[in-house]
Write an enzyme that holds these catalytic residues in place. Structure first.
Site, PDB file in Angstrom:
ATOM      1  N   PHE A 301     -35.411  38.655  17.727  1.00 51.34           N
ATOM      2  CA  PHE A 301     -34.476  37.544  17.903  1.00 51.34           C
ATOM      3  C   PHE A 301     -33.811  36.967  16.686  1.00 51.34           C
ATOM      4  O   PHE A 301     -34.575  36.575  15.851  1.00 51.34           O
ATOM      5  CB  PHE A 301     -35.234  36.480  18.783  1.00 51.34           C
ATOM      6  CG  PHE A 301     -34.461  35.417  19.496  1.00 51.34           C
ATOM      7  CD1 PHE A 301     -33.127  35.327  19.326  1.00 51.34           C
ATOM      8  CD2 PHE A 301     -35.208  34.332  20.043  1.00 51.34           C
ATOM      9  CE1 PHE A 301     -32.476  34.130  19.995  1.00 51.34           C
ATOM     10  CE2 PHE A 301     -34.515  33.200  20.492  1.00 51.34           C
ATOM     11  CZ  PHE A 301     -33.117  33.123  20.533  1.00 51.34           C
ATOM     12  N   CYS A 302     -32.384  36.876  16.607  1.00 50.49           N
ATOM     13  CA  CYS A 302     -31.891  35.944  15.616  1.00 50.49           C
ATOM     14  C   CYS A 302     -32.362  36.411  14.201  1.00 50.49           C
ATOM     15  O   CYS A 302     -32.313  37.819  14.099  1.00 50.49           O
ATOM     16  CB  CYS A 302     -32.174  34.637  15.554  1.00 50.49           C
ATOM     17  SG  CYS A 302     -31.132  33.404  14.587  1.00 50.49           S
ATOM     18  N   ILE A 303     -32.769  35.738  13.133  1.00 51.22           N
ATOM     19  CA  ILE A 303     -33.241  36.339  11.798  1.00 51.22           C
ATOM     20  C   ILE A 303     -34.431  37.220  11.871  1.00 51.22           C
ATOM     21  O   ILE A 303     -34.555  37.963  11.141  1.00 51.22           O
ATOM     22  CB  ILE A 303     -33.669  35.025  10.826  1.00 51.22           C
ATOM     23  CG1 ILE A 303     -33.583  35.649   9.472  1.00 51.22           C
ATOM     24  CG2 ILE A 303     -34.747  34.245  11.271  1.00 51.22           C
ATOM     25  CD1 ILE A 303     -33.780  34.374   8.370  1.00 51.22           C
ATOM     26  N   GLY A 305     -34.363  39.822  13.747  1.00 48.21           N
ATOM     27  CA  GLY A 305     -33.809  40.938  13.944  1.00 48.21           C
ATOM     28  C   GLY A 305     -33.294  41.480  12.589  1.00 48.21           C
ATOM     29  O   GLY A 305     -33.379  42.819  12.433  1.00 48.21           O
ATOM     30  N   MET A 329     -31.488  40.739  19.681  1.00 46.25           N
ATOM     31  CA  MET A 329     -31.112  39.575  20.701  1.00 46.25           C
ATOM     32  C   MET A 329     -30.377  38.568  19.611  1.00 46.25           C
ATOM     33  O   MET A 329     -31.024  37.706  18.798  1.00 46.25           O
ATOM     34  CB  MET A 329     -32.297  39.214  21.392  1.00 46.25           C
ATOM     35  CG  MET A 329     -32.149  37.953  22.449  1.00 46.25           C
ATOM     36  SD  MET A 329     -33.358  37.596  23.462  1.00 46.25           S
ATOM     37  CE  MET A 329     -34.310  36.672  22.497  1.00 46.25           C
TER      38      MET A 329
END
Length: 566
Positions: A301-303, A305, A329
């Site tokens: 999710f976000c950073i 990723g 995501m």
């Protein structure tokens, strides 16, 4: 009463100055410079531009005539759709209607100046952003004397609303952040982050949670969840009704989650390499050993990723073929167009911080940056409600999480800003190295599910879609409605919103959307259906967490997520 208003206005000014001083920029005068440049350009405008100014002056005159009754009912400006600042009937009184329209008219005039051909696109974009910041801050709704709702409430309560507002303002100045929700109604581990599980591993960077199965059988291949390290993980595990972790477990997936530690002063030298080596790779190693699985699935999710994506070339160079599939995501790998957050990031900021070598980036600073991107909703709305009206904000789990920030190590964060935002190195194969390995994301060929949110102001969906041009494996891109959080955390139980699907990811972003199919409800269902074929056979659910080597340390959610940033 007048003295009290003056005191309130002075306190409000001090709060605004305090907030501005701690914004993450080395150019505190940048907005003023932008305004100065704009006014200078206006003076050099061509005659046709002055005709637009003449129209503005005429509209101002019409407003005055309306105020004195010579031109009743005049309307020269209306709020934009979705602007709720002036909805109350008190704004319809002649003097306040004049104040409202004058503000809206002047705001439009200022923004119109930016469309002048005197500016290049980059300058125009930056000027537009900071002009909007200035306009939002100067709204008459933000000041006691020019907000009729505040004045009316003060009279009705005989000043008690102002007294309470002053208390809340002073309390927030003391803690250094705006109260957005009734924080007394929430407690991590009590009514937030309560999906059952055990912490089965920890180091100085993260705790690893293994969730308790809720189905008699589970898929044999485990799922490792890597949330962002800039926030607490429990945005993915709020309350049972909207917990993504609860949903994942209920679908029979053997689920583990990384709970990042909020960085402490003794960790001020941590680098991005450490988050890969001691974070992503270590977590994957432990999950494989506990589940006795050759390969695992990963949801990021976000950073988180970006950490997973940069870890994969390192793992490949070491022969660690551990990932069966990856889910990204709201993750941005191509930073060609990172959105409005780029206006807070420049070379002066990065070079100044690189010169410090080590330190801690406060979580509250990061939170303020994200709030500034939506200032009317996440700053001024609460200034008016809490400080001018003296009201308590309603309890809202998402906003409690939003204020529960986490610290980062300065070297790690500065590396992120330079290589991702400023140099966009993730799209340049082998342009930098991590853990001694040149990073080339085009070598990633595992099945990948990419989710983006259409109204995301942190990760623009078109930028997330650009990952389809980087990764080489089988790809599925799904676009959800709403923003960065509400789009991602969209529980199946409520069946709200919709999402778009289109198997043809060879298209450009806009063409992909124009030919996509809209489906009602939560994208979680689409994702879980996609994940099943990558999750192995179903086996009996384990009766206890961990194994003989990795024994339960404490119950979920663990100590790390409960630590408070001061």
């Amino acid at each position: 009463m007048q003295a009290f208003f003056e005191q309130l206005t002075q306190a409000n000014r001090q709060w605004t100055e305090q907030w501005a001083k701690i914004l993450p920029t080395t150019e505190p005068s940048q907005p003023l410079s932008v305004m100065h440049e704009m006014l200078h350009k206006i003076q050099q405008s061509q005659p046709e531009v002055f005709s637009a100014h003449a129209a503005f002056y005429q509209q101002q005159m019409d407003l005055w005539l309306g105020l004195i009754g010579a031109k009743p009912g005049v309307k020269v400006a209306e709020p934009e759709k979705g602007d709720r600042r002036f909805n109350a009937p008190e704004w319809d009184a002649p003097i306040f209607d004049y104040i409202r329209q004058n503000y809206l008219l002047t705001s439009k005039w200022l923004l119109d100046q930016i469309n002048s051909p005197n500016y290049d696109e980059a300058t125009r974009e930056k000027m537009s952003f900071f002009t909007r910041q200035y306009i939002d801050a100067m709204s008459p709704s933000n000041f006691a004397f020019t907000n009729p709702e505040v004045m009316k409430l003060a009279l009705e309560t005989k000043g008690e609303s102002l007294q309470e507002g002053m208390k809340q303002l002073l309390a927030d100045m003391q803690k250094g952040s705006i109260t957005m929700t009734d924080e007394s109604q929430f407690e991590v581990g009590k009514n937030l982050a309560i999906t059952p599980g055990e912490v089965i591993f920890e180091n100085d960077l993260f705790q690893l949670i293994q969730y308790t199965p809720t189905t008699p059988q589970v898929y044999s291949r485990p799922l490792l969840v890597v949330p962002p390290c800039v926030n607490k993980y429990y945005i993915m595990d709020l309350q049972p009704a909207n917990s993504m972790m609860g949903y994942i477990v209920s679908q029979g997936f053997t689920t583990f989650l990384v709970s990042w530690k909020s960085i402490e002063p003794h960790q001020a030298d941590l680098r991005w390499d450490d988050y890969i080596e001691s974070g992503v790779i270590k977590a994957a190693e432990v999950v494989r050993e506990i589940a006795k699985a050759e390969k695992i699935n990963v949801l990021s999710f976000c950073i988180g990723g970006e950490l997973v994506s940069t870890a994969m070339p390192v793992m490949k160079a070491r022969g660690l073929d551990w990932f069966e599939s990856v889910t990204l995501m709201t993750v941005m790998l191509d930073h060609t167009d990172p959105g409005e957050i780029k206006h807070f990031i420049d070379w002066n900021l990065v070079r100044q911080r690189e010169a410090q070598a080590q330190g801690v980036i406060g979580g509250k600073e990061l939170a303020r940056t994200f709030s500034a991107l939506r200032a009317n909703d996440l700053i001024w709305n609460y200034v008016v409600n809490n400080y001018l009206k003296g009201k308590n904000p309603a309890p809202f789990d998402l906003l409690y999480w939003n204020n529960d920030s986490a610290n980062l190590a300065l070297p790690m964060h500065t590396f992120f800003l330079r290589n991702m935002y400023l140099e966009n190195n993730l799209v340049k194969p082998n342009s930098f190295s991590l853990c001694g390995v040149p990073i080339d994301l085009t070598t990633i060929n595992v099945p990948t599910y990419i989710f983006a949110a259409r109204e995301d102001h942190i990760v623009p969906w078109q930028s997330a879609y650009a990952t389809t041009k980087i990764f080489k494996g089988p790809l599925r891109f799904v676009l959800g409605a709403s923003g960065h959080i509400a789009g991602a955390i969209n529980p199946v139980s409520t069946n709200k919103r919709n999402y778009w699907v289109n198997d043809n990811v060879a298209l450009g972003a806009e063409d992909w959307f124009n030919s996509a199919e809209s489906r009602p409800g939560s994208w979680w269902q689409d994702w879980s259906i996609w994940l099943v074929p990558h999750s192995g056979a179903q086996v009996a659910a384990p009766k206890k967490a961990g194994n003989t080597k990795f024994k339960p340390i404490e119950a979920a959610p663990g100590r790390y997520v409960k630590a408070k940033v001061v």
